[in-house]
Design an enzyme around this catalytic site. Structure first.
Site, short mmCIF file in Angstrom:
data_model
loop_
_atom_site.label_atom_id
_atom_site.label_comp_id
_atom_site.label_asym_id
_atom_site.label_seq_id
_atom_site.Cartn_x
_atom_site.Cartn_y
_atom_site.Cartn_z
N CYS A 112 0.76 -1.31 0.05
CA CYS A 112 0.32 -0.20 -0.10
C CYS A 112 0.74 1.01 0.08
CB CYS A 112 -0.85 -0.12 1.00
SG CYS A 112 -2.16 1.38 1.27
N CYS B 258 -6.27 -3.67 7.00
CA CYS B 258 -7.48 -2.32 6.82
C CYS B 258 -8.72 -2.60 6.15
CB CYS B 258 -7.45 -0.82 5.52
SG CYS B 258 -5.86 -1.51 4.12
#
Length: 372
Positions: free
Chosen positions: A111, A209
């Site tokens: 990410c 997440c």
């Protein structure tokens, strides 16, 4: 949800704002330094990616609202960038592929690499801004003699995040700002309190997440529409290093190298996962001493200086975000691979995890551990 238009105001800095206290204080500090700043928040995924009844502590509507409220208080514009397709391709699908192939990925590193730096730096270039800023705890230096930027550990060793930033390039570093690099977390929260920021006491998310309950195997099965007969989900033999059968595993995807709990075998001496053999669909277990190794090979190596080609360094190497650094010889090869020889044997890395080499406080390089 706002996105950029032809009427967008070009600023000095695109400050990545997650809705948390770190990125909010980083933005405030930049404004205080005189930068022309806008707050930007990335929309990475929607509710359809998360199983019904679960709620992510990151990328939620509350986070977007917090970021917007902080920007309003700071008197700056706030924009939301739709990065869902990029996140799906470069984080979620890579995560699934890695686990299915028998590895243990680190989606936070992907990410950072593809979204927080790759995508935001691309957007910065398109808009003509000078910098991207984040709330990471790390520092940037510049070596005048070599004409190179340096990625350095944060002043606060307990919060240092340089490990997850090893993919930064010289161009990235030339256009990055880390305003929190010289601060501690308590100092950051105190600044937030003094400024009356709504997220001064907001807790941090420690989860993946897009998998808030931590059940990555179920997520992958549902996301890829797989059944129990799919590779890595099939039952198979648990064996020792000699090949002796000790039991039956639930599917290799449920295990990772170094795992002790949840293997499902009774033993007078603790057993650990020491290898996942996808070809034979076997889970190899052994005792703690069988986990030790003095060599790790890396792929996808990024050298911060950009210099490749057979160089050998003596460095301190971290094989996990929370691990202590161990002294080692690091050989960097021209094909962006590396060989690490530890001075003393270490617990072997799970393939797919990242090792990062430091010389003093400076990040030398990092890469992904390969299958043995």
């Amino acid at each position: 949800m706002a996105d950029l238009t032809n009427n967008f105001h070009v600023a000095d800095v695109l400050s990545a704002m997650s809705g948390g206290v770190d990125s909010s204080v980083a933005t405030k500090l930049l404004i205080d330094e005189g930068f022309d700043v806008i707050g930007v928040t990335m929309k990475l995924f929607g509710n359809s990616l998360i199983s019904y009844g679960q709620e992510s502590r990151c990328c939620s509507l509350e986070d977007f609202d917090d970021a917007k409220k902080v920007c309003r208080k700071l008197g700056i514009n706030h924009y939301v960038f739709n990065m869902k397709a990029n996140f799906l391709d470069n984080v979620v699908e890579r995560f699934c592929d890695s686990y299915i192939s028998g590895e243990t990925p680190n989606p936070c590193i992907d990410c950072n690499r593809h979204l927080k730096f790759g995508a935001l730096q691309q957007r910065r270039r398109e808009l003509g801004a000078r910098y991207v800023a984040t709330g990471h705890y790390a520092r940037i230096g510049f070596d005048e003699a070599a004409g190179k930027y340096r990625l350095l550990r944060a002043a606060d060793a307990a919060k240092d995040q340089s490990y997850v930033l090893y993919n930064l390039t010289q161009d990235d570093l030339a256009h990055m700002l880390f305003p929190l690099g010289d601060l501690t977390k308590p100092q950051v929260r105190e600044i937030a309190r003094e400024q009356g920021l709504i997220n001064a006491e907001k807790s941090e998310s420690q989860d993946i997440c897009f998998i808030p309950d931590g059940d990555y195997a179920t997520f992958i099965k549902e996301h890829r529409d797989l059944d129990d007969g799919a590779p890595s989900f099939r039952e198979g033999d648990i064996v020792d290093a000699t090949g002796k059968k000790l039991g039956v595993h639930r599917g290799l995807i449920h295990y990772t190298i170094g795992q002790r709990k949840g293997i499902g075998l009774a033993s007078s001496k603790p057993l650990y996962v020491i290898k996942k053999d996808a070809m034979r669909n076997e889970l190899v277990v052994g005792h703690s001493e069988e986990l030790l190794t003095d060599e790790v090979r890396l792929r996808d190596v990024n050298v911060i200086s950009g210099d490749y080609g057979g160089s050998v360094y003596h460095a301190d190497v971290k094989i996990g975000y929370r691990s202590n650094a161990a002294s080692a010889e690091v050989t960097i090869l021209a094909d962006r691979t590396a060989i690490i020889h530890f001075d003393e044997a270490q617990v072997c890395m799970a393939p797919g995890q990242s090792a990062v080499a430091y010389i003093g406080d400076e990040v030398l390089c990092g890469g992904v551990a390969t299958q043995a």
